[in-house]
Write an enzyme that holds these catalytic residues in place. Structure first.
Site, PDB file in Angstrom:
ATOM      1  N   TYR A  10     -47.415   5.812  36.533  1.00 23.64           N
ATOM      2  CA  TYR A  10     -46.126   5.937  35.836  1.00 23.64           C
ATOM      3  C   TYR A  10     -45.022   5.142  36.540  1.00 23.64           C
ATOM      4  O   TYR A  10     -44.440   4.218  35.981  1.00 23.64           O
ATOM      5  CB  TYR A  10     -45.777   7.424  35.754  1.00 23.64           C
ATOM      6  CG  TYR A  10     -44.406   7.750  35.221  1.00 23.64           C
ATOM      7  CD1 TYR A  10     -43.616   8.718  35.839  1.00 23.64           C
ATOM      8  CD2 TYR A  10     -43.889   7.107  34.094  1.00 23.64           C
ATOM      9  CE1 TYR A  10     -42.353   9.036  35.341  1.00 23.64           C
ATOM     10  CE2 TYR A  10     -42.631   7.423  33.587  1.00 23.64           C
ATOM     11  CZ  TYR A  10     -41.877   8.391  34.230  1.00 23.64           C
ATOM     12  OH  TYR A  10     -40.610   8.714  33.744  1.00 23.64           O
ATOM     13  N   ILE A  11     -44.759   5.453  37.800  1.00 18.65           N
ATOM     14  CA  ILE A  11     -43.671   4.755  38.499  1.00 18.65           C
ATOM     15  C   ILE A  11     -44.140   3.371  38.954  1.00 18.65           C
ATOM     16  O   ILE A  11     -43.407   2.386  38.890  1.00 18.65           O
ATOM     17  CB  ILE A  11     -43.151   5.614  39.668  1.00 18.65           C
ATOM     18  CG1 ILE A  11     -42.624   6.937  39.099  1.00 18.65           C
ATOM     19  CG2 ILE A  11     -42.046   4.894  40.435  1.00 18.65           C
ATOM     20  CD1 ILE A  11     -42.358   8.016  40.069  1.00 18.65           C
ATOM     21  N   SER A  35     -54.276   7.222  35.542  1.00 18.95           N
ATOM     22  CA  SER A  35     -53.624   6.120  34.809  1.00 18.95           C
ATOM     23  C   SER A  35     -54.691   5.460  33.953  1.00 18.95           C
ATOM     24  O   SER A  35     -55.858   5.864  34.000  1.00 18.95           O
ATOM     25  CB  SER A  35     -53.048   5.113  35.808  1.00 18.95           C
ATOM     26  OG  SER A  35     -54.096   4.631  36.644  1.00 18.95           O
ATOM     27  N   ALA A  80     -49.914   4.963  45.221  1.00 18.03           N
ATOM     28  CA  ALA A  80     -51.176   5.690  45.010  1.00 18.03           C
ATOM     29  C   ALA A  80     -51.064   7.096  45.583  1.00 18.03           C
ATOM     30  O   ALA A  80     -50.504   7.302  46.660  1.00 18.03           O
ATOM     31  CB  ALA A  80     -52.319   4.940  45.680  1.00 18.03           C
ATOM     32  N   SER A 123     -40.510  11.865  48.273  1.00 18.29           N
ATOM     33  CA  SER A 123     -39.985  12.772  47.245  1.00 18.29           C
ATOM     34  C   SER A 123     -38.922  13.698  47.822  1.00 18.29           C
ATOM     35  O   SER A 123     -38.990  14.065  48.990  1.00 18.29           O
ATOM     36  CB  SER A 123     -41.151  13.617  46.694  1.00 18.29           C
ATOM     37  OG  SER A 123     -40.664  14.707  45.938  1.00 18.29           O
ATOM     38  N   TYR A 148     -48.675  19.188  47.671  1.00 20.54           N
ATOM     39  CA  TYR A 148     -48.189  17.849  47.244  1.00 20.54           C
ATOM     40  C   TYR A 148     -46.979  17.454  48.093  1.00 20.54           C
ATOM     41  O   TYR A 148     -46.977  16.398  48.727  1.00 20.54           O
ATOM     42  CB  TYR A 148     -47.810  17.861  45.758  1.00 20.54           C
ATOM     43  CG  TYR A 148     -46.821  16.776  45.411  1.00 20.54           C
ATOM     44  CD1 TYR A 148     -45.462  17.059  45.296  1.00 20.54           C
ATOM     45  CD2 TYR A 148     -47.231  15.460  45.275  1.00 20.54           C
ATOM     46  CE1 TYR A 148     -44.542  16.074  45.043  1.00 20.54           C
ATOM     47  CE2 TYR A 148     -46.324  14.457  45.017  1.00 20.54           C
ATOM     48  CZ  TYR A 148     -44.968  14.774  44.894  1.00 20.54           C
ATOM     49  OH  TYR A 148     -44.063  13.782  44.649  1.00 20.54           O
ATOM     50  N   LYS A 152     -46.268  14.460  51.349  1.00 21.20           N
ATOM     51  CA  LYS A 152     -45.158  13.500  51.475  1.00 21.20           C
ATOM     52  C   LYS A 152     -44.479  13.673  52.844  1.00 21.20           C
ATOM     53  O   LYS A 152     -44.151  12.711  53.533  1.00 21.20           O
ATOM     54  CB  LYS A 152     -44.138  13.716  50.356  1.00 21.20           C
ATOM     55  CG  LYS A 152     -44.657  13.456  48.957  1.00 21.20           C
ATOM     56  CD  LYS A 152     -45.106  12.016  48.772  1.00 21.20           C
ATOM     57  CE  LYS A 152     -45.512  11.716  47.338  1.00 21.20           C
ATOM     58  NZ  LYS A 152     -46.002  10.354  47.157  1.00 21.20           N
ATOM     59  N   ASN A 178     -35.850  13.407  40.362  1.00 21.28           N
ATOM     60  CA  ASN A 178     -36.770  13.711  39.260  1.00 21.28           C
ATOM     61  C   ASN A 178     -36.909  12.542  38.282  1.00 21.28           C
ATOM     62  O   ASN A 178     -36.076  12.395  37.397  1.00 21.28           O
ATOM     63  CB  ASN A 178     -36.301  14.975  38.526  1.00 21.28           C
ATOM     64  CG  ASN A 178     -36.555  16.219  39.342  1.00 21.28           C
ATOM     65  OD1 ASN A 178     -36.084  16.322  40.475  1.00 21.28           O
ATOM     66  ND2 ASN A 178     -37.324  17.140  38.801  1.00 21.28           N
ATOM     67  N   SER A 215     -41.277  26.893  27.645  1.00 25.29           N
ATOM     68  CA  SER A 215     -40.938  28.086  28.440  1.00 25.29           C
ATOM     69  C   SER A 215     -39.935  27.643  29.492  1.00 25.29           C
ATOM     70  O   SER A 215     -40.233  26.729  30.281  1.00 25.29           O
ATOM     71  CB  SER A 215     -42.184  28.628  29.150  1.00 25.29           C
ATOM     72  OG  SER A 215     -43.139  29.023  28.212  1.00 25.29           O
ATOM     73  N   ARG A 291     -40.736  30.188  38.002  1.00 24.94           N
ATOM     74  CA  ARG A 291     -41.996  29.584  38.475  1.00 24.94           C
ATOM     75  C   ARG A 291     -42.024  29.650  39.998  1.00 24.94           C
ATOM     76  O   ARG A 291     -41.038  29.289  40.658  1.00 24.94           O
ATOM     77  CB  ARG A 291     -42.074  28.138  37.994  1.00 24.94           C
ATOM     78  CG  ARG A 291     -43.319  27.374  38.402  1.00 24.94           C
ATOM     79  CD  ARG A 291     -43.388  26.015  37.740  1.00 24.94           C
ATOM     80  NE  ARG A 291     -42.285  25.157  38.183  1.00 24.94           N
ATOM     81  CZ  ARG A 291     -42.155  23.885  37.799  1.00 24.94           C
ATOM     82  NH1 ARG A 291     -43.008  23.333  36.952  1.00 24.94           N
ATOM     83  NH2 ARG A 291     -41.139  23.146  38.254  1.00 24.94           N
TER      84      ARG A 291
HETATM   85  C1  WQD Z   1     -37.639  20.694  36.585  1.00 27.65           C
HETATM   86  C2  WQD Z   1     -36.903  21.950  36.123  1.00 27.65           C
HETATM   87  C3  WQD Z   1     -38.213  23.940  36.306  1.00 27.65           C
HETATM   88  C4  WQD Z   1     -41.172  22.759  33.274  1.00 27.65           C
HETATM   89  C5  WQD Z   1     -41.382  18.302  40.768  1.00 27.65           C
HETATM   90  C6  WQD Z   1     -41.807  17.795  42.133  1.00 27.65           C
HETATM   91  C7  WQD Z   1     -41.170  16.459  42.402  1.00 27.65           C
HETATM   92  C8  WQD Z   1     -41.539  15.503  41.291  1.00 27.65           C
HETATM   93  C9  WQD Z   1     -40.988  16.065  39.986  1.00 27.65           C
HETATM   94  C10 WQD Z   1     -43.576  14.273  41.528  1.00 27.65           C
HETATM   95  C11 WQD Z   1     -37.142  23.140  37.031  1.00 27.65           C
HETATM   96  C12 WQD Z   1     -37.902  23.635  34.846  1.00 27.65           C
HETATM   97  C13 WQD Z   1     -40.087  22.756  34.140  1.00 27.65           C
HETATM   98  C14 WQD Z   1     -41.233  23.717  32.218  1.00 27.65           C
HETATM   99  C15 WQD Z   1     -39.120  24.600  32.931  1.00 27.65           C
HETATM  100  N1  WQD Z   1     -42.941  15.368  41.197  1.00 27.65           N
HETATM  101  N2  WQD Z   1     -39.086  23.660  33.967  1.00 27.65           N
HETATM  102  N3  WQD Z   1     -40.194  24.599  32.096  1.00 27.65           N
HETATM  103  O1  WQD Z   1     -40.230  21.007  39.982  1.00 27.65           O
HETATM  104  O2  WQD Z   1     -37.957  19.799  40.015  1.00 27.65           O
HETATM  105  O3  WQD Z   1     -40.002  18.585  40.770  1.00 27.65           O
HETATM  106  O4  WQD Z   1     -41.647  17.336  39.775  1.00 27.65           O
HETATM  107  O5  WQD Z   1     -43.166  13.254  41.958  1.00 27.65           O
HETATM  108  O6  WQD Z   1     -41.645  15.962  43.626  1.00 27.65           O
HETATM  109  O7  WQD Z   1     -41.340  18.695  43.111  1.00 27.65           O
HETATM  110  O8  WQD Z   1     -39.711  19.129  38.349  1.00 27.65           O
HETATM  111  O9  WQD Z   1     -39.947  18.855  35.927  1.00 27.65           O
HETATM  112  O10 WQD Z   1     -41.449  20.527  37.108  1.00 27.65           O
HETATM  113  O11 WQD Z   1     -39.002  21.045  36.815  1.00 27.65           O
HETATM  114  O12 WQD Z   1     -38.198  25.419  32.801  1.00 27.65           O
HETATM  115  O13 WQD Z   1     -42.193  23.773  31.399  1.00 27.65           O
HETATM  116  O14 WQD Z   1     -37.404  22.315  34.841  1.00 27.65           O
HETATM  117  O15 WQD Z   1     -38.107  25.336  36.565  1.00 27.65           O
HETATM  118  O16 WQD Z   1     -35.928  23.890  37.069  1.00 27.65           O
HETATM  119  P1  WQD Z   1     -39.431  19.762  39.793  1.00 27.65           P
HETATM  120  P2  WQD Z   1     -40.111  19.878  36.997  1.00 27.65           P
END
Ligand code: WQD
Length: 334
Positions: A10-11, A35, A80, A123, A148, A152, A178, A215, A291
């Site tokens: 992706y990135i 990918s 990677a 990250s 994960y 990092k 994000n 959710s 979560r």
């Molecule tokens: C964002 C917000 C959830 C899904 C993680 C990794 C980070 C990077 C990005 C890889 C939060 C809320 C989410 C859903 C929700 N990963 N949410 N319902 O957890 O901030 O970061 O992903 O590079 O390193 O730590 O991202 O998109 O999972 O969540 O309410 O179905 O959305 O609670 O507040 P996050 P996220």
């Protein structure tokens, strides 16, 4: 030449597009574990440029050495790695082997071939529960809540120890906030395998009726509307940050760490409302329990990257929603 590991991801793919647009000579390696080959064709279509590709696993030292033997590599960008937080809790060994042993193999081969310019995809997760908001690069790191994020953290430590042992290495650590959205062409984008962990890939699948409803994990956080606040950054802004990081390594020696974020915090409800406004699509949701491992608020202070890399994010939350939806519209299922 610039070696991009995970360049079909992706990135990685968005960064390869920007590298080619800048006229750089690029070599991509990828094993398609998260990918697909078609992405490579899409990159060529977007840029009308070609690049070398090796379908290898960067853990395969013999095959990796062959890439270094056959090419004059000046610098490496390492994308990677596995990146799903939830999956990492279930399969920690896979994450430690792939992300850490992979990085160690890559760095050791680089050392053997005297290639010492390295950009690492880190990250904001390394900050754990942030010491302060907005987060600056000198905030304490550690206390990661999943394997994960810990990979990092450990790779950052490896890079710091490596630099301390031999300061002829030039290293940039980029801490992503994000990443969301897709290239405006709609030809490349985010396609996580299975049910998405992350917010935006989930929202687009609800909007396209592949999933019933979103959710929202908790609306009782200490934030403006009770839902989680994050620093969403358009993947193209993120990709451009890597170009600036390479330019930094072309002129300065050292080990440098930068946040790549917008400096703006948006809640889950902000994202849902913006997505609905921009696309005209409804995103039905329900409030669900928090979560495990989530934090209330996380967003960056991106001043250092602005000052030292002359980089800043320019795309808005609206752009992110528009481009994310455009990708799904153009690519149907997923
Ligand atoms: C964002 C917000 C959830 C899904 C993680 C990794 C980070 C990077 C990005 C890889 C939060 C809320 C989410 C859903 C929700 N990963 N949410 N319902 O957890 O901030 O970061 O992903 O590079 O390193 O730590 O991202 O998109 O999972 O969540 O309410 O179905 O959305 O609670 O507040 P996050 P996220």
């Amino acid at each position: 030449m610039i070696l991009v590991t995970g360049g079909a991801g992706y990135i990685g793919s968005h960064t390869v597009v920007e590298l080619l647009n800048e006229g750089k000579d690029v070599i991509v390696i990828d094993n398609f574990s998260n990918s697909k080959k078609q992405t490579l064709d899409s990159i060529k279509k977007i840029t009308n440029k070609d690049f070398k590709f090796y379908e290898i696993d960067y853990l395969d030292r013999e095959k990796l050495e062959k890439v270094f033997k056959e090419n004059q590599i000046d610098s490496v960008i390492n994308f990677a790695g596995f990146k799903a937080v939830g999956e990492s809790v279930i399969k920690p060994l896979d994450y430690y082997i792939n992300n850490i042993s992979g990085a160690l193999t890559l760095l050791d081969v680089m050392k053997k071939y005297n290639v010492k310019k390295f950009v690492f995809s880190s990250s904001a997760t390394v900050y754990g529960e942030p010491e302060k908001i907005p987060i600056t690069e000198d905030c304490k790191i550690g206390g990661t809540t999943n394997p994960y994020g810990t990979t990092k953290l450990y790779i950052e430590q490896i890079l710091k120890d490596l630099y301390k042992s031999d300061n002829t290495w030039d290293i940039v650590i980029l801490r992503y906030f994000n990443p969301v959205g897709s290239h405006e062409s709609g030809l490349i984008g985010e396609e996580p395998n299975g049910i998405p962990n992350n917010l935006m890939p989930y929202i687009v699948r609800v909007a396209s009726r592949q999933l019933k409803e979103l959710s929202i994990f908790g609306n009782d956080y200490d934030t403006k509307d009770g839902t989680g606040v994050r620093d969403y950054i358009h993947v193209v802004d993120l990709a451009k940050g890597h170009i600036k990081a390479l330019q930094k390594l072309e002129k300065d020696q050292g080990l440098f760490i930068y946040n790549l974020g917008t400096g703006n915090g948006y809640s889950v409800l902000d994202m849902v409302k913006t997505f609905e406004k921009v696309t005209g699509k409804k995103v039905p949701y329900k409030i669900a329990p928090r979560r495990e491992g989530d934090i209330a608020t996380c967003y960056s202070d991106p001043t250092k990257a602005k000052k030292e890399l002359n980089w800043e994010a320019t795309k808005t939350l609206e752009d992110m929603c528009k481009d994310a939806w455009n990708y799904i519209e153009k690519n149907g299922k997923k």
